[in-house]
Design an enzyme around this catalytic site. Sequence first.
Site, PDB file in Angstrom:
ATOM      1  N   TYR A  35       0.863  -1.184   0.000  1.00  0.00           N
ATOM      2  CA  TYR A  35       0.000   0.000   0.000  1.00  0.00           C
ATOM      3  C   TYR A  35       0.894   1.227   0.000  1.00  0.00           C
ATOM      4  O   TYR A  35       1.856   1.300   0.776  1.00  0.00           O
ATOM      5  CB  TYR A  35      -0.888   0.006   1.257  1.00  0.00           C
TER       6      TYR A  35
ATOM      7  N   GLU B 175      -3.669   7.402  -3.793  1.00  0.00           N
ATOM      8  CA  GLU B 175      -3.478   6.106  -3.148  1.00  0.00           C
ATOM      9  C   GLU B 175      -3.320   4.993  -4.176  1.00  0.00           C
ATOM     10  O   GLU B 175      -3.986   5.014  -5.212  1.00  0.00           O
ATOM     11  CB  GLU B 175      -4.723   5.840  -2.307  1.00  0.00           C
TER      12      GLU B 175
END
Length: 381
Positions: free
Chosen positions: A101, A189
């Site tokens: 991530y 993101e």
Amino acid sequence: MKLHEYQAKEVFSDAGIPTPDATLAESVDEVVSAAEDIGYPVAVKAQVHVGGRGKAGGIKLAEDREEAEDAAESILGMDLKGYHVDRVLVEAAVDFTDELYVGVTMDRGEGKPVAMVSSKGGVNIEEVAEEDPDAIAREHVDPAFGMHPYQARKAVYDAGVDRAVANDVAGVLTTLYDLWESKDASDAEINPLMVTDDDEVVAADAVLNVDDDALFRHPDIAEMEEEAAEDDLEAKANEYGFDYVRLDGNVGIIGNGAGLVMTTLDLVDHYGGDPANFLDIGGGAKAERVTNALDMVFADENVDAVVFNIFGGITRGDEVARGINEALESMDEIPKPVVVRLAGTNAEEGREILNTDLVQVEETLEDAVQRTVENAEEVEA
Ligand code: GDP
Ligand code: MN
């Protein structure tokens, strides 16, 4: 403004972040032909603004033509957490060994942007943050300097990312930060950032949310807006310049001012009703804006009753009342009962002007909301 995955990936890819080969498709035929061009296996991914599409059945892998057809048939037209899927992204499936991530957002507590890296990618990062906060490495960035290269390396190191890809991940994080800043984003993101067998990193998913008030500085992104609108009503709201959020109840709510509309939502809930939307028509309430607002709320099939909560400030209550009359008189029929609560400057004059053949007038907000909730219950029954 929230970009769709395919739009965010275009922006990321233009900035140099590796993304899979991909094509947007709207029909089974288009999916198959895209898959044949890209080469199997492919991932077929619903393009709607909901998280956790994988678990909800909005993402399918296809090894061959038949599977691509099946995937397209099951995903196109499906209802994904309340959103109708009419487009999918067909992309080269990534064979991965790891899911990471990386993200950048504003840490309001610190008053600084924060860049984040985690080895626990591919799952809901909010859950990771709650259950295992140490699994997310964070670096706060001084916006005057931007992210220093050592900060990106440190975040990657702290997250325990495999050394073989550490430099590449740090590079992606730096690019993501630069994009976050230069595009006036609120969130940028990549989850998951996939690590392949041969130690390449690929952005398998992409999120980019851009501050609406900065869109004028980014015509390339503003242009994507109409395409990004999830449904007809959101597209209409964009066109009219309203702040609009669709909810899942049956009480239509219109007001001038965000706080006023939020309060109305809370009161509807308090009296046992279920809000169908948030609609802020902003300052002024000229007939045209009122007509547009009613047009939007009436167009929502879920709406059974409407409450109009207006506070006269600079726009006087009598002007608003004339606007409401004019708007309603111009309609052939008023399909759902409308209750109006008018307060503030010249409220009394306004209430006298309102055409009570067309609307129900209440003096207090409590009475207006209760009456609307009753109207909705009657229509429903
Ligand atoms: P989200 O669930 O809406 O965030 O959608 P993502 O794009 O993040 O995909 C969710 C999950 O689907 C990923 O974490 C992967 O496990 C899987 N997935 C997505 N794309 C691919 C792909 O190209 N190849 C493989 N093998 N799995 C994928
Ligand atoms: Mn994801």
